[in-house]
Scaffold this active site. Structure first.
Site, PDB file in Angstrom:
ATOM      1  N   ASP A 291       0.854  -1.186   0.000  1.00  0.00           N
ATOM      2  CA  ASP A 291       0.000   0.000   0.000  1.00  0.00           C
ATOM      3  C   ASP A 291       0.896   1.245   0.000  1.00  0.00           C
ATOM      4  O   ASP A 291       2.096   1.179   0.269  1.00  0.00           O
ATOM      5  CB  ASP A 291      -0.961  -0.013   1.199  1.00  0.00           C
TER       6      ASP A 291
HETATM    7  C1  BGC Z   1      -5.149   3.041   0.328  1.00  0.00           C
HETATM    8  C2  BGC Z   1      -5.363   1.976  -0.721  1.00  0.00           C
HETATM    9  C3  BGC Z   1      -5.337   2.582  -2.105  1.00  0.00           C
HETATM   10  C4  BGC Z   1      -4.026   3.294  -2.286  1.00  0.00           C
HETATM   11  C5  BGC Z   1      -3.832   3.885  -3.666  1.00  0.00           C
HETATM   12  C6  BGC Z   1      -3.941   3.894   0.022  1.00  0.00           C
HETATM   13  O1  BGC Z   1      -3.831   4.987   0.862  1.00  0.00           O
HETATM   14  O2  BGC Z   1      -5.037   2.452   1.587  1.00  0.00           O
HETATM   15  O3  BGC Z   1      -6.565   1.304  -0.459  1.00  0.00           O
HETATM   16  O4  BGC Z   1      -5.534   1.607  -3.063  1.00  0.00           O
HETATM   17  O5  BGC Z   1      -3.925   4.328  -1.326  1.00  0.00           O
HETATM   18  O6  BGC Z   1      -4.582   5.011  -3.849  1.00  0.00           O
END
Ligand code: BGC
Length: 763
Positions: A291
């Protein structure tokens, strides 16, 4: 006749066999291609494939001016980037692809990822709302629409579905989740994966999906996003992991690990989760992306001393791709050349990423997903909006309907629509709104106006104002407190009207990532307004717009009719009107328990019995029970709960045997009758309880459900099959299996109200 049937069977078996051989050959060919490409790649090019950058500039515009983006730009050209996120439009993504394909030595195309969570431009209900439909088609079709739109705009990879089990409404990401139950979550998640990916990833209308967040992100302590998770292995295996296992079995192209630590190890550094379980026992062949920035956060967690150690721990644990932490970029070369990491570990990660690129058809045509003509036709098409409306009305849950106040008549009434949420064309779009156009939803008041006849008078005023200032994905939201300037208008309208439709709830930016709350009631001046309106008109229907389960005991006590309408997406107002006026008879059931107050969180139906459950505390008159002194234990509305404009009666629960062996099957059946005067759908739910286990078992677990449509007076026998697998779980030693003993089978219309009978499982 018999031989004809055997022939058909033989043909079917052979076709299946040929298909599987075909798939094997295709996989074999892809593997050969991947290996051949891999053998040509330099160390830097391999590391580049594991590098996921966010786009921060217009790809159709000039070369970026700032140093950070300029460096990214050069990296893409040199083959140092394998994937991008947040690069938008068919033209923009084409330019990004061109940069990689036409400039880098090997011309490897990019994965273009984006958070297409509940729609791309046509917004579906938030995932929690979709889960309330208990209908795979809602998830599948919604994801298909999202994939068609996103793929036309050049996106070939979505960071969805999110399948985190959540028991605590303080956590803002409840809106993204399929709820508190692993069975329902698995059911919905499978359909989302199938919807996004279709049967063939190389079809330009499908995109690669991503099962996230692996794992237990929804168990953040105190419901505070990004907080520590401390969870038992039994809860992890039996409650959290099932949807992920289902997604892995369904061939989801990628996994995303979670921000949280689990058992003292950040998830992206967990060998247990990624190497042993996912890529080991589950034999998962896709890749794992971390993530945003999370590999770097290993240092903040106190799990790695520096970038080098973070890179080492993440890659060896099985995190294949680095999203925006720039850790792999800055550590893997040194780690591989110093032989701290074996080349085979790196190759495995790169191979996984390249395989998905081949599967997506990007090597045949890197621009296949960047289709400006299709983009024009596809976005917000009539058909997509039709599907959004259908999904939205199926997601609505009727929580209360005293004296059948609902459905309302469309003819000749005076209806006061009150509440800033009712006028909002933006809130219904929800929090993960991708490329939704601001203010593009059908508001509740518009939906009502669209539905009624000319003689009906619809009036509207805000009554309260919920927020002020910026409403943005990345910024804190300002809730308005103490502004009652429009109360008098609202009261006047309510006085003059036959019925009031009062929209209460949450702005969509109250839920979502980074939006945890300690108060899950109604904010601002909403409750004050409700009491004022009740003084002048008792005929109030509340439509609750929210992204989490709310604590609303005062509403339940005072308001005759309550509809849970979540954040329903582009067609919200029309779908709510469909239900308000009875064009659609509500059929949704809650995918999460609604607590009476925040102090009950975490609250969930599939809890343990404990040693001192409340049986009859008042008779006992003593305090030594697992209870609160100021609230019942039970939720206000339980998991699986939802009413209809008709009523259903359950009777005659019966089981085919009271003793079943591990290779037997037991049939449980129940009679369901429509006892009202309208055609309606009921979701008949099967729960079981394993009374005694090698570890303690939940008091109830959902094991099946069936939606039936019944005409007034019609009755139907609904049957469920219980097998050894239904009764199996991850036991004390984490092996999956059943244990002989007494079980309860419970069938009903929600998790609290069931008919029950017992049977024994014998060896
Ligand atoms: C979130 C994810 C997301 C990613 C990309 C993160 O902050 O936890 O769920 O896919 O950002 O935007």
């Amino acid at each position: 006749m018999k031989s004809k049937r055997s022939l058909v069977l033989l043909v079917l078996i052979l076709t299946g066999y040929m298909n599987s051989i075909g798939a094997e050959i295709k996989n074999g060919r892809t593997a050969e291609k991947v290996d051949s490409l891999l053998s040509k790649m330099t160390l830097a090019e391999k590391i580049g494939q594991l590098n996921l950058y966010a786009g921060g500039w217009e790809f159709t515009g000039p070369v970026p001016a700032d140093a950070n983006n300029q460096q990214k730009y050069e990296m893409i050209k040199s083959g140092g980037v394998g994937a991008m996120l947040n690069v938008l439009t068919a033209d923009g993504t084409r330019e990004a692809q061109k940069l990689a394909v036409e400039n880098s030595r090997l011309g490897i195309p990019l994965l273009i990822g984006y958070d297409v969570i509940h729609g791309y431009q046509t917004m579906m209900p938030i995932p929690l709302g979709q889960a309330a439909s208990w209908e795979a088609e809602v998830a599948r079709q919604g994801a298909q629409v999202a994939a068609r739109e996103a793929s036309a705009s050049g996106v070939n990879w979505t960071f969805a579905p999110m399948m985190d089990i959540v028991r605590d409404a303080r956590w803002g990401r409840m809106m993204e989740s399929p709820g508190e139950d692993p069975y329902l979550a698995s059911y919905m998640s499978k359909a989302w994966v199938e919807g996004f990916q279709g049967g063939d990833l190389s079809n330009p209308e499908t995109i690669a999906a991503c099962a996230k967040h692996f794992a237990a992100y929804g168990f953040a302590e105190a419901g505070r996003d990004y907080n520590t998770v401390d969870i038992s292995m039994q809860t992890l295996y039996n409650m959290v992991l099932p949807p992920f296992k289902t997604a892995s079995d369904a061939g989801v192209a990628s996994f995303m690990n979670s921000f949280n630590e689990i058992g003292g190890v950040p998830a992206n550094g967990s060998e247990m989760l990624q190497r042993k379980l996912l890529k080991g026992e589950w034999n998962y062949q896709g890749f794992v992306v971390s993530d945003w920035g999370s590999i770097g956060e290993m240092i903040t967690h106190g799990y790695a001393a520096d970038t080098l150690e973070a890179g080492y721990k993440a890659l060896t644990a099985g995190s294949d791709m680095d999203m925006e932490a720039r850790v792999y970029e800055n550590s893997l070369e040194a780690l591989v050349t110093s032989e701290k990491i074996d080349m085979s570990v790196l190759d495995d990660a790169v191979r996984r990423v390249l395989t998905i690129k081949y599967d997506l058809g990007l090597f045949d045509d890197p621009y296949r997903y960047c289709d400006a003509d299709r983009e024009k036709k596809e976005l917000l098409s009539k058909e997509n909006l039709r599907i959004a409306r259908e999904a939205a009305r199926k997601s609505i849950v009727l929580l209360k309907n005293e004296n059948n106040l609902l459905p309302l008549s469309k003819k000749g009434q005076t209806i006061a629509v009150i509440g800033s949420l009712a006028g909002s064309k933006d809130v219904p779009l929800g929090s993960w709104r991708a490329q939704a156009i601001t203010n593009s939803a059908v508001s509740l008041v518009e939906g009502i106006q669209n539905a009624v006849d000319k003689k009906t008078q619809v009036t509207f005023t805000n009554g309260y104002n919920l927020t002020q200032g910026n409403r943005e994905f990345i910024r804190e939201l300002n809730i308005v407190e103490g502004d009652q300037s429009d109360f008098s208008n609202a009261i006047e309208l309510a006085k003059k009207s036959d019925v009031v439709v009062l929209a209460l709830g949450e702005d969509c930016w109250q839920s979502g990532e980074g939006r945890s709350q300690t108060d899950i009631g109604l904010k601002g001046d909403q409750m004050d307004l409700m009491y004022e309106l009740l003084k002048v008109n008792k005929n109030i229907v509340v439509t609750l717009m929210n992204g989490r389960s709310l604590a609303i005991p005062e509403l339940d006590e005072n308001i005759p009719a309550i509809l849970e309408v979540w954040h329903l997406g582009s067609e919200a107002g029309n779908a709510i009107a469909d239900v308000l006026f009875g064009d659609y008879n509500p059929s949704g059931k809650l995918p999460v328990s609604f607590p009476r107050n925040v102090g009950q969180c975490p609250i969930y139906y599939n809890h343990k019995n404990g040693g001192r459950p409340v049986t009859n505390p008042h008779d006992a008159g003593m305090v030594f029970w697992s209870h609160y002194t100021d609230s019942p234990n039970s939720p206000l509305y339980p998991f699986g709960y939802g009413l209809s404009y008709t009523s259903f009666e359950y009777s005659d629960l019966s089981i085919s045997t009271t003793e079943m062996g591990t290779s037997d099957r037991l049939t449980a059946s129940v009679k369901v009758k429509n006892t009202g005067d309208k055609t309606g759908q009921e979701t008949v739910q099967l729960y079981i309880r394993d009374y005694v286990g090698s570890v303690t078992r939940p008091v109830k677990e959902l094991k099946g459900f069936e939606k039936v449509q019944l005409e007034p007076g019609e009755e139907r026998v609904v049957k469920f099959t219980i097998s050894n697998e239904t009764l199996s779980y991850y036991r004390a030693d984490l092996s999956f299996g059943s244990e002989p003993g007494k079980f309860a089978v419970m069938i009903g219309g929600n998790s609290q109200k069931t008919l029950t009978t017992d049977f024994r499982l014998v060896d």
